[in-house]
Design a protein around this motif. Structure first.
Motif, short mmCIF file in Angstrom:
data_model
loop_
_atom_site.label_atom_id
_atom_site.label_comp_id
_atom_site.label_asym_id
_atom_site.label_seq_id
_atom_site.Cartn_x
_atom_site.Cartn_y
_atom_site.Cartn_z
N UNK A 144 10.40 4.53 4.98
CA UNK A 144 11.22 2.81 5.90
C UNK A 144 9.86 2.13 6.20
N UNK A 145 8.86 2.93 6.22
CA UNK A 145 7.51 1.98 6.46
C UNK A 145 6.95 1.29 5.61
N UNK A 146 7.00 2.04 4.17
CA UNK A 146 6.82 1.64 3.20
C UNK A 146 7.49 0.34 2.69
N UNK A 147 8.96 0.34 3.06
CA UNK A 147 10.01 -0.51 2.24
C UNK A 147 9.67 -1.60 3.61
N UNK A 148 8.69 -1.77 4.58
CA UNK A 148 8.96 -1.88 5.20
C UNK A 148 7.33 -3.58 4.87
N UNK A 149 6.55 -3.07 4.19
CA UNK A 149 4.97 -3.17 3.96
C UNK A 149 6.05 -4.18 2.57
N UNK A 150 5.25 -5.49 2.98
CA UNK A 150 4.73 -7.00 1.98
C UNK A 150 3.99 -7.14 0.71
N UNK A 151 4.35 -7.15 -0.24
CA UNK A 151 3.73 -6.70 -1.37
C UNK A 151 3.70 -5.62 -2.65
N UNK A 152 4.71 -4.74 -2.15
CA UNK A 152 5.08 -3.19 -2.37
C UNK A 152 6.40 -3.32 -2.99
N UNK A 153 6.41 -2.93 -4.65
CA UNK A 153 7.63 -2.83 -5.26
C UNK A 153 7.30 -1.19 -5.44
N UNK A 154 8.80 -0.64 -6.11
CA UNK A 154 9.15 0.88 -5.87
C UNK A 154 10.30 0.86 -6.92
N UNK A 155 10.12 1.87 -7.75
CA UNK A 155 10.48 2.39 -9.19
C UNK A 155 9.78 3.73 -9.84
N UNK A 156 11.94 4.00 -9.93
CA UNK A 156 11.82 5.31 -9.64
C UNK A 156 12.41 6.62 -11.10
N UNK A 157 10.97 6.77 -11.76
CA UNK A 157 10.80 7.55 -12.79
C UNK A 157 9.77 7.87 -13.26
N UNK A 158 9.48 8.51 -13.34
CA UNK A 158 8.52 8.90 -14.61
C UNK A 158 7.34 9.46 -15.23
N UNK A 159 6.26 8.91 -14.41
CA UNK A 159 4.69 8.10 -15.84
C UNK A 159 4.66 9.24 -16.93
N UNK A 160 5.49 9.43 -18.05
CA UNK A 160 4.40 10.14 -19.04
C UNK A 160 3.21 10.44 -19.99
N UNK A 161 2.99 8.81 -19.57
CA UNK A 161 1.62 8.07 -20.68
C UNK A 161 1.04 6.47 -19.77
N UNK A 162 -0.22 6.72 -20.76
CA UNK A 162 -1.36 5.97 -19.82
C UNK A 162 -1.39 4.54 -20.78
N UNK A 163 -1.36 3.50 -20.80
CA UNK A 163 -1.98 2.49 -21.35
C UNK A 163 -3.32 1.87 -21.65
N UNK A 164 -4.30 2.49 -22.72
CA UNK A 164 -5.26 1.60 -22.69
C UNK A 164 -5.94 0.78 -23.31
N UNK A 165 -6.93 -0.09 -23.27
CA UNK A 165 -7.38 -1.17 -24.57
C UNK A 165 -9.10 -0.85 -24.01
#
Length: 624
Positions: free
Chosen positions: A111-132
């Motif tokens: 609840x506190x995070x949802x009331x925090x401005x500038x913050x989005x949420x996404x439910x998924x598993x991160x299985x890789x990192x993208x590099x340059x």
């Protein structure tokens, strides 16, 4: 093609205690932040015991609060019991601890995070990192999305290639009922990172209705419970008790019978577990002469019968767990909710990090929490907050925020990790800090809120409370220093305490500084009563003043020692300094300094294997 058109300032991978504080910090500093986690229902879940704080850990929670983090507020809102530990010792050792309602804790965090401005949420598993090249520019998810970001904070907890062990059974998982995470370790190792494996464990959860509490010792909370947060959260008006019972010889003998089926003893688990929170089988093996061990029976919340069996962490087969626990007084008819288990997971030795928690190999990539080899909610949350702050500062092209060892337990924690590394799960203790009289739980707001306010993290409300606390503390000290008291006023109090009476009038502060006395002993002294009422002095200010009066000598000595150390902090070592050219350094020092790349002489002095003579050589080499 990505569903996300936005390039985020900060992506936080993982929604545990580290990830939650990281996301809150970066968002509150104005960075456009995305929190990605496998299950949004489990944000900031208490994976192990339902409690926050404890020895040194309570100080860390107070520091997080002073810096504008959320952990203390959530703990106060969801507490079911509060205790100030070590109250019989000096104030440097006082440590707050609270039992929490596990389900309410996670809900309140979300609840506190949802009331925090500038913050989005996404439910998924991160299985890789993208590099340059040598920069990170985003993440890849299990659904095939590529999400771009200027910085990434990995807070993967125990999920990286996690393996759960119960007896002879092994299966993948990040914790009970949740799958492990793959791909991140492999991407990092391919970039040259060194990885390792660690182990932790958790005890069974049982049905409280099946326990006989009459055979246990009740452990109630404090009579006058405090709060963790320095802002206006409400203290508990009712509390739930914990209970204490013990193992015995019969329990130990039965557990030993299962050692041949234990993954700890048959070789299936080869990684290192936490030294200071061992499994029950580890305890009876390492401390064979002890006939019993404490078992704390901790409720999981206000409205649940689930009980956490603290002290019985185990990975033994379920039939052994079942038989052994029934031999503990009060557990004769126990019903299990779930069995204890051990979990192995990947971590990355933290010597690969800068003090900002940014990795040395990959720019804009930060690590926080158990990925750095730590254990505990509090240690994870502290790292998360610092990583979140520094990721936001990196995006804003500002200098990193690093706390000194003399400024905070958080500074000690991070400095230990970066300069010394760890080969076993790192846990904070008061003994790890050289300046514990300075780093008390009662003054974290005075130490850190002004810094946090300058960063734009702490609110104006917090800063105003610190200013008010500082001013009132100074006023009361000044009153005691300027006010004289007569022997007629003081001697009745001294005689009641069995102390030698005074023979003439004295300044009040000299009397109040005596270790056997507190200001409450003089509650009937009219001048003191009037001053406290007129200035609206509360018990927090009185506590601050009493600590100042009784420990000012120790405090000043530690400040002087800290100032000496900080002079070395100001001697900066040039970036990419070539230690192999300094032939007077020992071979070990050259090897360690080249690997860790300390930024100051002070940091170099704390690296294991770097001797005082090596530091002298470096100082001479730099014209000091």
């Amino acid at each position: 093609m990505s569903l996300f058109e936005t390039t985020y300032d900060v992506i936080v991978v993982g929604g545990g205690h580290a990830g939650s504080e990281a996301a809150a910090a970066s968002a509150n500093m104005g960075a456009k932040t995305l929190l990605i986690t496998m299950n949004l229902q489990n944000i900031a879940q208490m994976s192990c015991n339902p409690a926050m704080g404890g020895i040194a850990k309570g100080q860390i929670v107070r520091e997080i609060d002073a810096l504008g983090g959320y952990s203390a507020i959530v703990t106060d809102k969801t507490a079911i019991q509060f205790k100030m530990l070590n109250k019989s010792k000096g104030p440097a050792m006082w440590s707050p601890r609270a039992q929490s309602d596990r389900m309410m804790f996670a809900e309140t965090w979300r609840n506190m995070l949802e009331q925090t401005e500038n913050l989005d949420f996404y439910q998924d598993s991160v299985n890789g990192l993208i590099f340059d090249g040598d920069k990170i520019v985003g993440v890849k998810t299990a659904l095939g999305l590529e999400i771009k970001s200027k910085t990434v904070i990995v807070t993967a907890g125990t999920f990286l290639n996690g393996l759960i062990h119960i007896g002879e059974k092994t299966f993948g998982g990040g914790r009970a009922g949740e799958s492990s995470s793959t791909g991140i370790t492999e991407d990092l190792v391919a970039k040259g990172f060194e990885s390792g494996r660690m182990k932790t464990g958790t005890p069974p959860r049982v049905d409280g209705r099946s326990l006989d509490y009459s055979k246990m010792d009740e452990q109630p909370g404090d009579d006058n419970p405090e709060t963790f947060s320095y802002i206006e959260t409400s203290p508990l008006t009712k509390q739930r008790s914990c209970y204490l019972t013990y193992t015995n010889k019969e329990v130990h003998d039965l557990l030993r019978d299962g050692f041949d089926r234990s993954p700890m003893f048959n070789g299936r688990i080869q990684s290192t577990g936490p030294r200071y929170c061992p499994s029950i089988e580890d305890k009876i093996d390492r401390f064979a002469s002890k006939e019993r061990h404490q078992i704390f029976v901790e409720p999981e919340g206000w409205n649940t019968v689930e009980i956490y069996v603290n002290g019985f962490s185990t990975s033994l087969p379920e039939d052994i767990q079942d038989k052994a626990i029934r031999l503990i007084p009060g557990f004769e008819n126990v019903k299990f909710f779930r069995y204890g288990y051990a979990i192995e997971y990947d971590y990355f030795p933290p010597t690969q990090l800068k003090h900002s928690l940014e990795t040395k190999l990959i720019e804009n990539l930060f690590f926080a929490g158990q990925i750095n080899g730590t254990t505990g909610y509090e240690e994870a949350a502290a790292q998360g907050l610092m990583a979140g702050v520094n990721a936001a500062l990196k995006v804003q092209e500002k200098e990193p925020f690093v706390l000194k060892r003399s400024e905070a337990y958080i500074g000690v924690l991070i400095d230990d990790l970066i300069t010394k590394g760890t080969e076993e799960p790192y846990r904070m203790f008061t003994s790890r800090a050289e300046y514990r009289t300075l780093l008390r739980q009662d003054n974290a707001d005075l130490r850190l809120t002004p810094i946090s306010y300058e960063l734009g993290l702490a609110s104006e409300e917090r800063m105003n409370k610190v200013i008010e606390k500082r001013e009132k503390t100074h006023k009361l000290i000044q009153f005691l220093e300027e006010t004289s008291v007569s022997k007629e006023q003081i001697n009745p109090v001294l005689e009641k305490k069995g102390l030698t009476p005074i023979k003439q009038s004295m300044k009040f502060y000299k009397i109040a500084a005596r270790p056997q006395l507190t200001l409450s002993d003089f509650e009937n002294l009219e001048a003191l009563k009037e001053f406290i009422a007129a200035e609206e002095i509360d018990h927090i200010i009185i506590e601050q003043v009493e600590i100042h009066l009784k420990y000012s000598g120790y405090i000043e000595k530690e400040k002087a020692n800290a100032d000496k150390l900080n002079r070395l902090e100001n001697v900066v070592i040039p970036q990419a300094f070539n230690y192999s050219n300094v032939k007077s350094l020992s071979y070990e020092a050259r090897e360690k300094l080249t690997k860790i790349q300390p930024t100051t002489i002070s940091q170099a002095s704390r690296i294991s294997g770097v001797s005082p003579s090596d530091i002298s050589v470096l100082l001479v080499h730099m014209g000091r």
